[in-house]
Design a protein around this motif. Structure first.
Motif, PDB file in Angstrom:
ATOM      1  N   SER A 141       0.807  -1.221   0.000  1.00  0.00           N
ATOM      2  CA  SER A 141       0.000   0.000   0.000  1.00  0.00           C
ATOM      3  C   SER A 141       0.840   1.271   0.000  1.00  0.00           C
ATOM      4  N   LEU A 142       2.162   1.131   0.239  1.00  0.00           N
ATOM      5  CA  LEU A 142       3.036   2.300   0.293  1.00  0.00           C
ATOM      6  C   LEU A 142       3.870   2.385  -0.986  1.00  0.00           C
ATOM      7  N   PRO A 143       3.609   3.332  -1.851  1.00  0.00           N
ATOM      8  CA  PRO A 143       4.463   3.496  -3.035  1.00  0.00           C
ATOM      9  C   PRO A 143       5.841   3.988  -2.632  1.00  0.00           C
ATOM     10  N   ILE A 144       6.815   3.748  -3.503  1.00  0.00           N
ATOM     11  CA  ILE A 144       8.191   4.106  -3.170  1.00  0.00           C
ATOM     12  C   ILE A 144       8.384   5.603  -3.030  1.00  0.00           C
ATOM     13  N   VAL A 145       7.550   6.391  -3.708  1.00  0.00           N
ATOM     14  CA  VAL A 145       7.671   7.848  -3.584  1.00  0.00           C
ATOM     15  C   VAL A 145       7.291   8.320  -2.186  1.00  0.00           C
ATOM     16  N   LEU A 177      20.295   1.689   4.072  1.00  0.00           N
ATOM     17  CA  LEU A 177      18.917   2.192   4.082  1.00  0.00           C
ATOM     18  C   LEU A 177      18.332   2.277   2.668  1.00  0.00           C
ATOM     19  N   PRO A 178      19.037   2.854   1.682  1.00  0.00           N
ATOM     20  CA  PRO A 178      18.482   2.834   0.316  1.00  0.00           C
ATOM     21  C   PRO A 178      18.228   1.427  -0.200  1.00  0.00           C
ATOM     22  N   ALA A 179      19.093   0.468   0.153  1.00  0.00           N
ATOM     23  CA  ALA A 179      18.895  -0.913  -0.308  1.00  0.00           C
ATOM     24  C   ALA A 179      17.653  -1.530   0.309  1.00  0.00           C
ATOM     25  N   PHE A 180      17.427  -1.294   1.597  1.00  0.00           N
ATOM     26  CA  PHE A 180      16.215  -1.811   2.236  1.00  0.00           C
ATOM     27  C   PHE A 180      14.967  -1.165   1.644  1.00  0.00           C
ATOM     28  N   VAL A 181      15.043   0.134   1.367  1.00  0.00           N
ATOM     29  CA  VAL A 181      13.903   0.823   0.755  1.00  0.00           C
ATOM     30  C   VAL A 181      13.622   0.249  -0.633  1.00  0.00           C
ATOM     31  N   LEU A 182      14.673   0.033  -1.402  1.00  0.00           N
ATOM     32  CA  LEU A 182      14.499  -0.519  -2.749  1.00  0.00           C
ATOM     33  C   LEU A 182      13.997  -1.957  -2.685  1.00  0.00           C
ATOM     34  N   ALA A 183      14.485  -2.724  -1.722  1.00  0.00           N
ATOM     35  CA  ALA A 183      14.029  -4.110  -1.574  1.00  0.00           C
ATOM     36  C   ALA A 183      12.555  -4.190  -1.205  1.00  0.00           C
ATOM     37  N   SER A 184      12.055  -3.170  -0.520  1.00  0.00           N
ATOM     38  CA  SER A 184      10.650  -3.184  -0.101  1.00  0.00           C
ATOM     39  C   SER A 184       9.691  -3.164  -1.282  1.00  0.00           C
ATOM     40  N   THR A 185      10.160  -2.743  -2.454  1.00  0.00           N
ATOM     41  CA  THR A 185       9.286  -2.693  -3.628  1.00  0.00           C
ATOM     42  C   THR A 185       8.970  -4.083  -4.172  1.00  0.00           C
ATOM     43  N   VAL A 186       9.803  -5.073  -3.832  1.00  0.00           N
ATOM     44  CA  VAL A 186       9.613  -6.421  -4.396  1.00  0.00           C
ATOM     45  C   VAL A 186       9.446  -7.495  -3.335  1.00  0.00           C
ATOM     46  N   VAL A 187       9.814  -7.208  -2.084  1.00  0.00           N
ATOM     47  CA  VAL A 187       9.834  -8.266  -1.073  1.00  0.00           C
ATOM     48  C   VAL A 187       8.436  -8.776  -0.753  1.00  0.00           C
ATOM     49  N   ALA A 188       7.427  -7.923  -0.810  1.00  0.00           N
ATOM     50  CA  ALA A 188       6.073  -8.351  -0.462  1.00  0.00           C
ATOM     51  C   ALA A 188       5.565  -9.421  -1.425  1.00  0.00           C
ATOM     52  N   ALA A 189       5.704  -9.164  -2.717  1.00  0.00           N
ATOM     53  CA  ALA A 189       5.234 -10.135  -3.712  1.00  0.00           C
ATOM     54  C   ALA A 189       6.042 -11.429  -3.639  1.00  0.00           C
ATOM     55  N   GLU A 190       7.346 -11.321  -3.472  1.00  0.00           N
ATOM     56  CA  GLU A 190       8.188 -12.521  -3.383  1.00  0.00           C
ATOM     57  C   GLU A 190       7.844 -13.347  -2.148  1.00  0.00           C
ATOM     58  N   LEU A 191       7.540 -12.674  -1.048  1.00  0.00           N
ATOM     59  CA  LEU A 191       7.198 -13.396   0.182  1.00  0.00           C
ATOM     60  C   LEU A 191       5.896 -14.167   0.018  1.00  0.00           C
ATOM     61  N   ARG A 192       4.891 -13.552  -0.575  1.00  0.00           N
ATOM     62  CA  ARG A 192       3.610 -14.241  -0.750  1.00  0.00           C
ATOM     63  C   ARG A 192       3.732 -15.410  -1.722  1.00  0.00           C
TER      64      ARG A 192
END
Length: 308
Positions: A141-145, A177-192
């Motif tokens: 629900s949180l866009p990267i912007v 921190l930038p790497a964790f932020v960038l990873a958050s864009t894909v980690v949700a779908a990969e986890l599910r």
């Protein structure tokens, strides 16, 4: 295998030129006045405008302009930006930073997604499974912007746990921190996907057979279930490269990282068409190569898969 790779390489060539043609059309067909956009409010002399127009073939037709660009690509020439700098040199400066950031993001996302996905799949309906579901819904629900400046403000400025900016000579700690932020864009779908794949494979016949043979639970899950469950996750990781590259535009801008995403953002803002097309062309190559590697990994993960 050899014939499959050759066919894929031929398709990659067609895809590459098709993608670059579309990007070139989107950039240059809608460009108003790239020369004026470059200099801002400052006046441009007639001589300067004439020189830049001739150098970048702005008076030629669109197909002629793309032909000049395609000929340059075949010789490894990505052109020159409107500022007069070689795009190849800009890529050489920007790629190391973006590659480090992207690799860190992919590793973090894979570790979190596969680890949490396996636990959630094994303990379906438990507290951890429900917590990961809530976690993934929040991330989706949180866009990267929104997430990038929010993480910078909270963890970088307010709490001081991470460096709020990185810069050109960023260290590993500054890129965390930038790497964790960038990873958050894909980690949700990969986890599910990881969770669903593990849950499905636990009910497979080969798992019941392995348990009937007396294999330990750890061996059944760690060797048999995990190996077969990684196939859809690996596929998703290959596709997520494109998501990471688009997310890098915002992430690198927020954290002041002069990588590929930062240069793309600056090229879009100044309407520097050669920079945008040149950087996107390289991203297309990276995306195609990584997807080919992902397809070849199928045969490694699943011996039943053969490319004939």
């Amino acid at each position: 295998m050899f014939r499959y790779v050759v066919r894929r390489l031929l398709l990659m060539v067609l895809t590459f030129f098709g993608a670059t043609f579309v990007v070139y059309a989107l950039v240059f067909l809608n460009a108003d006045d790239p020369i004026q956009a470059l200099v801002g409010d400052r006046p441009v002399t007639a001589t300067q405008r004439l020189v830049l127009t001739e150098r970048y073939h702005l008076n030629d037709s669109f197909l002629q302009q793309y032909w000049y660009y395609a000929k340059g690509l075949l010789t490894g020439d990505f052109g020159t930006s409107l500022t007069g700098r070689s795009i190849k040199d800009m890529l050489a400066d920007a790629w190391p930073l973006t590659m480090r950031l992207a690799v860190m993001a992919i590793v973090f996302a894979a570790i979190i997604a596969i680890g949490a996905g396996v636990v959630s799949g094994v303990r379906r309906g438990g507290i951890f499974d429900n917590a990961t579901l809530l976690f993934t819904l929040v991330l989706l629900s949180l866009p990267i912007v929104v997430l990038a400046p929010l993480a910078q403000l909270i963890f970088g400025i307010k709490l001081g746990w991470f460096a709020p900016t990185a810069g050109k000579n960023a260290t590993f700690m500054q890129l965390l921190l930038p790497a964790f932020v960038l990873a958050s864009t894909v980690v949700a779908a990969e986890l599910r996907v990881s969770r669903a794949s593990v849950s499905e494979n636990l009910r497979a016949d080969y798992v019941r057979t392995a348990r009937a043979k007396g294999l330990s639970r750890a061996r059944v899950i760690g060797v048999h279930v995990l190996r077969n469950s990684l196939i859809p996750v690996i596929t998703l990781i290959g596709v997520d490269v494109g998501v990471l590259m688009s997310g890098a535009i915002v992430t690198e801008k927020v954290f002041n990282i002069p990588g590929v995403g930062f240069n793309l953002w600056r090229g879009l803002r100044t309407e520097d068409g050669p920079v945008v097309v040149g950087f996107v062309s390289v991203l297309v190559i990276v995306f195609l190569v990584l997807n080919l590697i992902v397809d070849l990994l199928y045969a490694v993960l699943d011996p039943r898969i053969r490319y004939e």
